[in-house]
Design a protein around this motif. Sequence first.
Motif, PDB file in Angstrom:
ATOM      1  N   ALA A 311     -32.907  19.480-108.433  1.00  0.00           N
ATOM      2  CA  ALA A 311     -34.107  19.035-109.081  1.00  0.00           C
ATOM      3  C   ALA A 311     -34.867  20.557-108.675  1.00  0.00           C
ATOM      4  CB  ALA A 311     -34.828  17.943-108.293  1.00  0.00           C
ATOM      5  N   LEU A 312     -35.178  21.277-109.779  1.00  0.00           N
ATOM      6  CA  LEU A 312     -35.674  22.706-109.619  1.00  0.00           C
ATOM      7  C   LEU A 312     -36.997  22.663-109.055  1.00  0.00           C
ATOM      8  CD1 LEU A 312     -34.525  24.838-112.572  1.00  0.00           C
ATOM      9  CD2 LEU A 312     -33.336  23.903-110.379  1.00  0.00           C
ATOM     10  N   VAL A 339     -28.676  31.402-105.473  1.00  0.00           N
ATOM     11  CA  VAL A 339     -29.045  30.682-106.629  1.00  0.00           C
ATOM     12  C   VAL A 339     -27.730  30.605-107.587  1.00  0.00           C
ATOM     13  CG1 VAL A 339     -30.608  32.351-107.696  1.00  0.00           C
ATOM     14  CG2 VAL A 339     -30.694  29.997-108.361  1.00  0.00           C
ATOM     15  N   GLN A 340     -27.641  29.654-108.181  1.00  0.00           N
ATOM     16  CA  GLN A 340     -26.500  29.606-109.223  1.00  0.00           C
ATOM     17  C   GLN A 340     -27.009  30.316-110.422  1.00  0.00           C
ATOM     18  OE1 GLN A 340     -24.556  26.041-109.507  1.00  0.00           O
ATOM     19  NE2 GLN A 340     -22.591  27.007-110.213  1.00  0.00           N
ATOM     20  N   GLU A 341     -26.066  31.021-111.231  1.00  0.00           N
ATOM     21  CA  GLU A 341     -26.423  32.299-112.024  1.00  0.00           C
ATOM     22  C   GLU A 341     -26.818  31.499-113.316  1.00  0.00           C
ATOM     23  OE1 GLU A 341     -23.770  35.654-112.288  1.00  0.00           O
ATOM     24  OE2 GLU A 341     -23.255  35.238-114.070  1.00  0.00           O
ATOM     25  N   SER A 342     -26.255  30.360-113.808  1.00  0.00           N
ATOM     26  CA  SER A 342     -26.696  29.475-115.043  1.00  0.00           C
ATOM     27  C   SER A 342     -28.260  29.384-114.897  1.00  0.00           C
ATOM     28  CB  SER A 342     -26.021  28.440-115.241  1.00  0.00           C
ATOM     29  OG  SER A 342     -25.942  27.768-113.784  1.00  0.00           O
ATOM     30  N   ILE A 343     -28.778  29.085-113.503  1.00  0.00           N
ATOM     31  CA  ILE A 343     -30.345  28.681-113.696  1.00  0.00           C
ATOM     32  C   ILE A 343     -31.018  29.625-113.013  1.00  0.00           C
ATOM     33  CG2 ILE A 343     -29.925  26.184-113.456  1.00  0.00           C
ATOM     34  CD1 ILE A 343     -30.485  26.553-110.516  1.00  0.00           C
ATOM     35  N   ALA A 344     -30.599  30.850-112.725  1.00  0.00           N
ATOM     36  CA  ALA A 344     -31.234  31.959-111.813  1.00  0.00           C
ATOM     37  C   ALA A 344     -32.466  32.554-112.664  1.00  0.00           C
ATOM     38  CB  ALA A 344     -30.283  33.112-111.592  1.00  0.00           C
ATOM     39  N   GLU A 345     -32.585  32.564-113.867  1.00  0.00           N
ATOM     40  CA  GLU A 345     -33.642  33.247-114.487  1.00  0.00           C
ATOM     41  C   GLU A 345     -34.857  32.220-114.471  1.00  0.00           C
ATOM     42  OE1 GLU A 345     -32.623  35.213-118.474  1.00  0.00           O
ATOM     43  OE2 GLU A 345     -34.855  34.783-119.076  1.00  0.00           O
ATOM     44  N   GLU A 346     -34.449  31.040-114.808  1.00  0.00           N
ATOM     45  CA  GLU A 346     -35.675  30.056-114.952  1.00  0.00           C
ATOM     46  C   GLU A 346     -36.108  29.773-113.312  1.00  0.00           C
ATOM     47  OE1 GLU A 346     -34.393  26.309-116.525  1.00  0.00           O
ATOM     48  OE2 GLU A 346     -36.589  25.435-115.916  1.00  0.00           O
ATOM     49  N   PHE A 347     -35.099  29.785-112.558  1.00  0.00           N
ATOM     50  CA  PHE A 347     -35.534  29.350-110.901  1.00  0.00           C
ATOM     51  C   PHE A 347     -36.468  30.319-110.468  1.00  0.00           C
ATOM     52  CE2 PHE A 347     -34.794  28.818-106.560  1.00  0.00           C
ATOM     53  CZ  PHE A 347     -35.436  27.597-106.445  1.00  0.00           C
ATOM     54  N   LEU A 351     -40.254  30.242-109.300  1.00  0.00           N
ATOM     55  CA  LEU A 351     -40.457  30.600-107.959  1.00  0.00           C
ATOM     56  C   LEU A 351     -41.575  31.564-107.796  1.00  0.00           C
ATOM     57  CD1 LEU A 351     -39.561  30.291-104.935  1.00  0.00           C
ATOM     58  CD2 LEU A 351     -37.835  32.192-105.658  1.00  0.00           C
ATOM     59  N   LYS A 352     -41.572  32.492-108.765  1.00  0.00           N
ATOM     60  CA  LYS A 352     -42.623  33.720-108.782  1.00  0.00           C
ATOM     61  C   LYS A 352     -43.914  33.123-109.116  1.00  0.00           C
ATOM     62  CE  LYS A 352     -40.204  37.764-110.212  1.00  0.00           C
ATOM     63  NZ  LYS A 352     -39.682  38.668-111.288  1.00  0.00           N
ATOM     64  N   GLU A 353     -43.961  31.716-109.868  1.00  0.00           N
ATOM     65  CA  GLU A 353     -45.154  31.136-110.499  1.00  0.00           C
ATOM     66  C   GLU A 353     -45.848  30.542-109.151  1.00  0.00           C
ATOM     67  OE1 GLU A 353     -44.999  28.366-113.613  1.00  0.00           O
ATOM     68  OE2 GLU A 353     -46.847  27.798-113.154  1.00  0.00           O
ATOM     69  N   ARG A 354     -44.852  29.664-108.349  1.00  0.00           N
ATOM     70  CA  ARG A 354     -45.130  29.158-107.205  1.00  0.00           C
ATOM     71  C   ARG A 354     -45.650  30.230-106.166  1.00  0.00           C
ATOM     72  NH1 ARG A 354     -47.153  27.206-103.582  1.00  0.00           N
ATOM     73  NH2 ARG A 354     -46.805  25.358-102.286  1.00  0.00           N
TER      74      ARG A 354
END
Length: 518
Positions: A311-312, A339-347, A351-354
Motif C-alpha cells: 500500500a504505497l 524499493v522495487q524497480e517497477s514502482i520506484a519512479e512513482e514511489f 515520497l518527495k511530495e510528502r
Amino acid sequence: MSSEQPPKRPERAVKRAASGALTAAAAPAAPHVASALAASSPWAYSPAPESKELALIRPRYGLFIDGQERAPVSGEVVVTYNPATEEPLAEVAKGGAEDADRAITAADRAHRKVWSKMEPRERAKYLYRISRIMQERSREFAVTETLDSGKPIRESRDVDVPLAAAHFWYYAGWADKLQYAVPGRRPESHGVVGQVIPWNFPLLMLAWKIAPALAAGNTVVLKPASTTPLTALLFAEVCQQADLPPGVVNIVTGPGEMGMAIATDPRVAKVAFTGSTSVGIKIAQGIAGQGKALTLELGGKAANIVFEDAALDQAVEGVINGIFFNQGEVCCAGSRLLVQESIAEEFIARLKERMTTLRVGDPMDKNTDVGAINSRAQMETIGELVASGVAEGAKLWQPECVLPTRGWFYKPTLFTNVAQSHRIAREEIFGPVLSTITFRTVDEAIEKANNTAYGLSAGIWTEKGSRILQVAAQLKAGVVWANTFNRFDPTAPFGGYKESGYGREGGLQGLSAYLRSS
Ligand code: NDP
C-alpha cells in the motif's frame, strides 16, 4: 520558528484576528476564492510552542551519588546547550575516575546491605513509584528532554517519556517473579551494574537500562552522554522523591573516559552500553578477560524494503517515519530505502511530495516534525557523509526549506542513484538522510538488505503475509517490522548482531541480561 511549506496547499480556513484570537471561518470558502488562495498563499500554521517554564532547569548540577548531590572531585563543570538555539542551558559536573570510584563504592554497599536483601515485592513498589512519578512529571520531563536534545516536543511527549515510564511499570511486574524468568534455575543479581548511554534517546535509554537492572536486584552507576545529561539528573530527583535507598541508583556526568573507568572497575559485574560501534569495541576490549557480563547496543543501517504490491501511501508514511523520526538520529533508523524497480519512479515521486510537507524547525513547537540535530559535531558528521554521497555520484534531493538562522538544523535529504559501495549506503549517518537503492526480485532485495556490516533492524512493506514471513526469516537483523516501523514496546526485546552489538534490551530477554542464574 518558521518552516518551509509547499506553495500549492490551500490556506486553512482559520485566521488570526487583530486581537490575536483564532476565528474559524463559518463556511468553506467559495471554490474560486479557494483556488485563488491556493495559487497565492502558502499553508500557514500558527506557531504552537510548548511552555519552557514547565522545565525547572537549575543553573548548575552536581553528581548523584549515594542518594545525594555531590560536587565532582575536580570542581570542574561542562555546559550543556540547547541545540535549537545554541544557548547554554546549565552547568553540569565534570566527573572523573575518582567520582566513578565513589559512585561504585556507594552502589556496591547499597547492593550488599540493602537492595539484594530486600523482598522482591518491596523492590517492585519502588519501581512502580518511580513510574508513577515520571508520569506525574511527564510534561517537565518532555520539555527538559526537548530543550536538551533538540528532538520535537511531540516525540518526547508522546514517545520518549511515556515509553520510559512504561519500562519501569513493566519491569516492576517482573521484580517478584524472577524465578519464572529463568525456569528451573535460581535467579541472582549480578551486583553493581555500569551503564553508559547515548544522546539520541537520553531518558528512554536510561529507562531501558535502569528498570530491568533494579527489578533483577542490581544497583546502578549510570553515565549519560555529555550533550544530554539533564533528564538523567531530573531522574535523580525522582529517585529521591521515591525514597529509593541511597546508592541504589547513582548518576555521574563526565567525559567518555569516565564511562571506561566505570566499565573496567573490578567491582562492576555487568556492563551495558549503547552508542557508536567504535566505543562499543573499546569497551569490549577494555573489559576483556574480566569475566563481566556485557551487552552492546550499537549502530545500524536498516533496510526499509518496499515491494510493488505494498500500500504505497502507507509505505511512504512508514519510510518517512523510519528516517525522519528523531531527525534520523536513531540506531534502528530505516536509512536505506530498498524499493522495487517497477514502482520506484512513482514511489519516489510520492515520497518527495510528502517530504515537502515536513515541518523543520523549533523543536518546542507542537507542529514540528524534524527538530534540531543534537550537536555541532553531529552536524559536521552528517554534512561530511552527504558530501561524500554527492562526490561518489549519488543524486541529492532536498525540499525547499527555510531553516532557522540559529541552531543546528539539517534539511530532510533524499539520495537516489545510490550504489551499494557508496559510503552513504554503508555508514551510519545518524541524520535525516535517506539513501535509495532499487531491486527487481525478492532474492535481490534480501541480498541487498543483508549487505551491511550492521544487523539491528529492517522493515518490510507488502500486502502478502507469506512474503513477510519468507523475507523476515532471511533478513539478518535483530528486529524486523512489517508494514510499520520504529515501533517500541517494553515487552518486546530489541538488539542486533554483527556490528550492531549483542544482547537484548526489553522484554524477558532484557531482564535475563541482568540476572545470573545458577
Ligand atoms: P559515542 O559512542 O562516543 O557516545 C555514546 C556514549 O559513550 C556517551 O555517553 C559517551 O560519553 C560515551 N563514551 C565516549 N567515549 C567513551 C569511551 N572511550 N569509553 C566509554 N564510554 C565512552 O557516540 P558519539 O556521541 O560520538 O556519536 C558518534 C556516532 O555514534 C553517531 O554519529 C552515531 O553514528 C553513533 N551513535 C549510535 C548510537 C546508538 O544508539 N546506537 C547512539 C549515539 C551515537 P560522552 O558523551 O561524554 O562522549
